[in-house]
Design an enzyme around this catalytic site. Structure first.
Site, PDB file in Angstrom:
ATOM      1  CE1 TYR A 138     -15.632 -25.436   7.131  1.00  0.00           C
ATOM      2  CE2 TYR A 138     -15.449 -27.075   5.391  1.00  0.00           C
ATOM      3  CZ  TYR A 138     -16.204 -26.422   6.346  1.00  0.00           C
ATOM      4  OH  TYR A 138     -17.524 -26.757   6.517  1.00  0.00           O
ATOM      5  CB  VAL A 155     -26.052 -26.883   3.907  1.00  0.00           C
ATOM      6  CG1 VAL A 155     -27.425 -26.760   4.567  1.00  0.00           C
ATOM      7  CG2 VAL A 155     -25.438 -28.254   4.223  1.00  0.00           C
ATOM      8  CG  ASN A 182     -24.386 -25.703  13.807  1.00  0.00           C
ATOM      9  OD1 ASN A 182     -24.489 -26.312  12.748  1.00  0.00           O
ATOM     10  ND2 ASN A 182     -24.618 -24.401  13.902  1.00  0.00           N
ATOM     11  CG  ASP A 226     -24.393 -17.329  16.097  1.00  0.00           C
ATOM     12  OD1 ASP A 226     -23.602 -16.457  15.669  1.00  0.00           O
ATOM     13  OD2 ASP A 226     -24.814 -18.266  15.401  1.00  0.00           O
ATOM     14  CB  ILE A 227     -19.673 -15.084  17.369  1.00  0.00           C
ATOM     15  CG1 ILE A 227     -18.712 -13.973  17.761  1.00  0.00           C
ATOM     16  CG2 ILE A 227     -19.836 -15.203  15.859  1.00  0.00           C
ATOM     17  CD1 ILE A 227     -17.265 -14.250  17.361  1.00  0.00           C
ATOM     18  CB  THR A 236     -26.680 -21.947   5.376  1.00  0.00           C
ATOM     19  OG1 THR A 236     -25.312 -22.263   5.053  1.00  0.00           O
ATOM     20  CG2 THR A 236     -27.402 -23.208   5.829  1.00  0.00           C
TER      21      THR A 236
END
Length: 270
Positions: free
Chosen positions: A169, A202, A103, A37-38, A204
């Site tokens: 996007y 979602v 992902n 992950d960044i 998140t």
């Protein structure tokens, strides 16, 4: 006994949200996890809180607490050499590579003719070029091992039905849909299956804590483009997305490849 005992799973974007949930779910089913992950800001035009190194460390802690093994590093999917080294180290540590979950992604908002150059190119570079770099780093090991395997590319409902104020996007997610189709055909002789999933909203930080998204969704001239069939269930939980990914990577889905699986409350059909 877990359904992924002895398997090794590579996941991008694992610091929090969907990526963390996928890592935990695979670990609980017996898999070892290689992840990155960044864990920091990706661009100054995103309007949701970025993941942090503490988030990444927490993912690793939770996986180990669940009894899993994990090799987690802070890095950028746009860095091919970094991913290739991570794959090499993970394969050496865990003995192989069986599943890849593409992902990692970012989101920005703006009208097509008002977006900055960075708003367009950053999203394409992370979501689409970064996904290709993930496949470029992982597929050679899977092919060489001759053990088959499964790849799931996390696209979006915006890769099936274009969204307003999301030019970069939607373009990136449509690109992922096409990329998944190409790679599915290329790796079928190696018994590697490739499918894409297409979530809508979602629960998140990226999904529900984006101030620009909240503004767009309440803008009257755009609201007609966003409804789903399930007003009573407007936002999916990460487990619902993980359920789909684990299914697609399991033997229960051994006849499925090249599939686009919507997890979108019927939005793509409205």
């Amino acid at each position: 006994m877990g359904q992924f005992d002895g398997k090794v799973v590579y996941i991008t974007g694992i610091a929090r949200g969907q990526g963390r949930n996928h890592a935990l779910r695979f670990a609980r089913e017996g898999a070892s996890i290689i992840g990155l992950d960044i864990a920091g800001p990706v661009a100054d035009h995103t309007t949701y809180p970025p993941a942090t190194p503490d988030d990444l460390a927490e993912t690793a802690r939770l996986v180990e607490e669940a009894g899993g093994k994990i090799l987690a590093r802070q890095g950028d999917v746009r860095d091919l050499a970094f991913q290739q080294q991570l794959v090499a180290d993970g394969v050496e540590q865990f003995g192989g590579l069986d599943v890849v979950v593409v992902n990692a992604g970012v989101l920005t908002w703006g009208l097509s003719w008002e977006m900055s150059e960075e708003q367009f190119t950053d999203v394409i570079d992370v979501n689409l070029v970064g996904a290709w770099k993930t496949l470029r780093a992982t597929l050679p090991s899977m092919i060489e091992a001759k053990n088959g395997g499964s790849v799931v590319i996390v696209s979006s409902v915006a890769g099936l039905k274009a969204m307003p104020v999301q030019a970069s996007y939607s373009a990136s997610k449509y690109g992922l849909t096409g990329l998944a189709q190409v790679v599915a055909k290329e790796v079928a002789p190696y018994r590697i299956r490739v499918n894409s999933i297409h979530p809508y909203a979602v629960n998140t930080p990226m999904g529900v804590a984006d101030s620009s998204a909240l503004e767009v969704f309440s803008t009257e001239r755009f609201t007609r483009f966003f409804p789903s069939m399930m007003d009573y269930n407007p936002v999916a939980e990460p487990d619902e997305v993980s359920d789909a990914i684990l299914y697609l990577c399991s033997d229960a889905a051994k006849s499925l490849t090249g599939v686009q699986l919507p997890i979108d409350m019927g939005h793509s059909k409205v």
